[in-house]
Each structure stands twice: as C-alpha cells, then as structure tokens.
Enzyme design. Structure first.
Site, PDB file in Angstrom:
ATOM      1  N   TYR A  53       9.784  27.124   8.343  1.00 57.27           N
ATOM      2  CA  TYR A  53       8.398  27.346   8.795  1.00 57.27           C
ATOM      3  C   TYR A  53       7.405  26.501   8.000  1.00 57.27           C
ATOM      4  O   TYR A  53       6.365  26.115   8.543  1.00 57.27           O
ATOM      5  CB  TYR A  53       8.051  28.848   8.777  1.00 57.27           C
ATOM      6  CG  TYR A  53       8.766  29.556   9.911  1.00 57.27           C
ATOM      7  CD1 TYR A  53       8.295  29.461  11.218  1.00 57.27           C
ATOM      8  CD2 TYR A  53       9.943  30.252   9.688  1.00 57.27           C
ATOM      9  CE1 TYR A  53       8.980  30.058  12.270  1.00 57.27           C
ATOM     10  CE2 TYR A  53      10.630  30.865  10.736  1.00 57.27           C
ATOM     11  CZ  TYR A  53      10.146  30.760  12.020  1.00 57.27           C
ATOM     12  OH  TYR A  53      10.827  31.338  13.064  1.00 57.27           O
ATOM     13  N   ASP A  91       1.404  28.124  16.953  1.00 57.32           N
ATOM     14  CA  ASP A  91       0.437  27.147  16.432  1.00 57.32           C
ATOM     15  C   ASP A  91      -0.989  27.651  16.672  1.00 57.32           C
ATOM     16  O   ASP A  91      -1.193  28.682  17.324  1.00 57.32           O
ATOM     17  CB  ASP A  91       0.677  25.765  17.064  1.00 57.32           C
ATOM     18  CG  ASP A  91       0.410  25.728  18.568  1.00 57.32           C
ATOM     19  OD1 ASP A  91      -0.682  26.147  18.997  1.00 57.32           O
ATOM     20  OD2 ASP A  91       1.291  25.270  19.327  1.00 57.32           O
ATOM     21  N   HIS A 106       3.617  36.178  19.606  1.00 52.72           N
ATOM     22  CA  HIS A 106       4.712  35.894  18.672  1.00 52.72           C
ATOM     23  C   HIS A 106       4.222  35.559  17.262  1.00 52.72           C
ATOM     24  O   HIS A 106       4.938  34.939  16.482  1.00 52.72           O
ATOM     25  CB  HIS A 106       5.580  34.755  19.221  1.00 52.72           C
ATOM     26  CG  HIS A 106       6.372  35.160  20.433  1.00 52.72           C
ATOM     27  ND1 HIS A 106       6.949  34.264  21.294  1.00 52.72           N
ATOM     28  CD2 HIS A 106       6.674  36.381  20.931  1.00 52.72           C
ATOM     29  CE1 HIS A 106       7.567  34.916  22.268  1.00 52.72           C
ATOM     30  NE2 HIS A 106       7.416  36.201  22.075  1.00 52.72           N
ATOM     31  N   GLU A 200       8.770  20.924  34.744  1.00 48.12           N
ATOM     32  CA  GLU A 200       9.776  20.973  35.814  1.00 48.12           C
ATOM     33  C   GLU A 200       9.866  22.408  36.310  1.00 48.12           C
ATOM     34  O   GLU A 200       9.279  23.308  35.697  1.00 48.12           O
ATOM     35  CB  GLU A 200      11.124  20.508  35.280  1.00 48.12           C
ATOM     36  CG  GLU A 200      11.529  21.266  34.045  1.00 48.12           C
ATOM     37  CD  GLU A 200      12.610  20.572  33.216  1.00 48.12           C
ATOM     38  OE1 GLU A 200      13.303  21.289  32.474  1.00 48.12           O
ATOM     39  OE2 GLU A 200      12.752  19.344  33.310  1.00 48.12           O
TER      40      GLU A 200
END
Ligand code: NAD
Length: 230
Positions: A53, A91, A106, A200
C-alpha cells in the site's frame, strides 16, 4: 437524496496511470490477492502488505485526476445536491477533481486505521507497522482499506441511496466484486434507469438498460455534457 447515483471502479482511474486489478497487466497478475488484500495476509506478513500500500500511495501522489473525474465534478456542480458518487476506488482522485459527495465503500489509501481501537487518521506517505496509534498508543497501524472478507463501508446508506435513485450509472468497474456488482439489480428493482460506461462489456452489462463501451476519458465527459444539456 441524490437523484443520480454513480458507482465508480478502477477503470475510471486507469487513464490517470493507476493500475486496475483484473485487466491484462493488472495488479493481481503481479501480486497474490490472498497475500496483500486479506486480513489473513496482513496477519501473516504485515510488512509486505504495508509495503504494497505504500507503493500504491506513492503512485497516487504522482497521479492526477483525468478528464472523467473532472467531468463528474462538473456534473455535481451543475446539478447541486442531485449527484452521489459511490466509489470502490481507494484513491482520492474524485476529491482532487472537485467532487464533494463521495462515499468510499472500500476505504481510502490516504487514511490509516488502528486495528486495536478503530481510530482513523491521515496516513503518512510511508506507513510502518510499528507506527503508534495517536488515540490508544498501540503499534496497530494498518491502511484504512477494506480487504476481501471484510464488510464494506456505508452499506446501509448506499442501499437507501440506490432505492431512491432515478438513474444509476456504473463506470469502469468489472462487476466481479460483490456487493457492488449487484447494485445495478438493486437500483433497477427500485425503478431506476441504469447505464454502464466501461472499456468493454462486463460480466454484468446485460443487467443495464444501456451499456456504452470506450475509454472513461471519452465516454464520461460526453455523457456529462448530455446530462447538463437536458
Ligand atoms: P477491476 O480491475 O475489477 O475492473 C476494472 C474495469 O474497468 C474493467 O471492467 C475494465 O474493462 C474497465 N476499464 C479499464 N480501463 C478502462 C478505461 N480506461 N475506461 C473505462 N473502463 C476501463 O476494478 P473494480 O471493478 O473497481 O474492482 C474492484 C476492486 O479493485 C475494488 O475493490 C477496488 O478497491 C480495487 N482497486 C482500486 C483501485 C483504485 O483505487 N484506483 C485500483 C485498482 C483496484
């Protein structure tokens, strides 16, 4: 309650230079998930996990928000009180682009958590397992991120928000990590329109009313312009 709930994933930050997890060249091809993203991995080798991390944090400090993060901040500014971002990303690029209503389900790379007393504080650039908790003084520091097998943050409020949403949009997420992968069904059952924006087709594309494919830095600004012109 926000009218538009937006779920974001690693694909949104990919063009800022932060690796996704599951794509070819993704982080899981270089690291074993069981070693670096589970409580058991941390118990076995806290230095390895803290180092992993620390490396992610160093990448983040070198990265900048991209056109997709910026477009989402424009959407919120243009539709005050109507937009909520629920992000799987750890982030802080949404915040640095100017988004205000952001829930990190998260956790956050830039925060530290004491696994003895539950206190949270701003993470130093280089975290060490020997760092003392500012609240209880124990050397029980870990990154404030939710690992596999742990319960994500804000879940009750997220389900309330999904039930109240008129539009649910998922951006740059593979639809392989639960409970986020089921949000489209939760929102849809409650009557929301649903849209997927992803590089996608994903595992869950068929659950959305509409799915558009392309890079986030193209799809997201185009969609935001549509929304602001309505
Ligand atoms: P994932 O890696 O499973 O999937 C990423 C998805 O984004 C894929 O479907 C891929 O096709 C798509 N994608 C890749 N590049 C894209 C682009 N330029 N534009 C649009 N879409 C693009 O990521 P996920 O679904 O978010 O997986 C969940 C887990 O990964 C979460 O637990 C999250 O915490 C973690 N994660 C976070 C970060 C971060 O904070 N930036 C980075 C990697 C992983």
């Amino acid at each position: 309650m926000a009218r538009i709930v937006i779920l974001t994933g690693a694909g949104l930050s990919a063009e800022s230079g932060l690796g996704t997890f599951r794509d070819k060249d993704g982080l899981w091809t270089k690291y074993d998930l069981q070693d670096v993203a589970t409580p058991e991995g941390f118990a076995r080798n806290p230095e390895l996990v803290t180092g992993f991390y620390n490396a992610r944090r160093a990448n983040l400090l070198d990265a900048a928000p991209n056109a997709a993060h910026e477009a989402l901040a424009r959407l919120e500014a243009g539709l005050p009180g109507e937009v909520l971002i629920v992000t799987q990303n750890i982030d802080n690029l949404h915040e640095r682009a100017g988004s205000k209503a952001v829930w990190h389900m998260h956790g956050e790379l830039m925060r530290a958590l004491c696994h003895a007393c539950g206190a949270r504080w701003d993470a130093p650039r280089e975290m060490r397992t020997s760092d003392a908790c500012p609240a209880c003084g124990k050397a029980a520091t870990r990154p404030d991120v939710v690992w596999f097998g742990e319960y994500p943050y804000h879940m009750e409020e997220i389900w309330d928000a999904l039930r109240a949403a008129e539009l649910f949009v998922a951006i740059g997420t593979s639809g392989q990590v639960y409970p986020a992968a089921a949000f489209v069904q939760d929102a849809s059952r409650a009557g929301a329109e649903t849209l997927e924006l992803n590089l996608e087709r994903s595992e869950v594309s068929h659950d959305f009313d509409e799915a558009r494919q392309g890079p986030a830095t193209e799809l997201v600004p185009a969609w935001v312009e549509e929304m602001l012109a309505r």
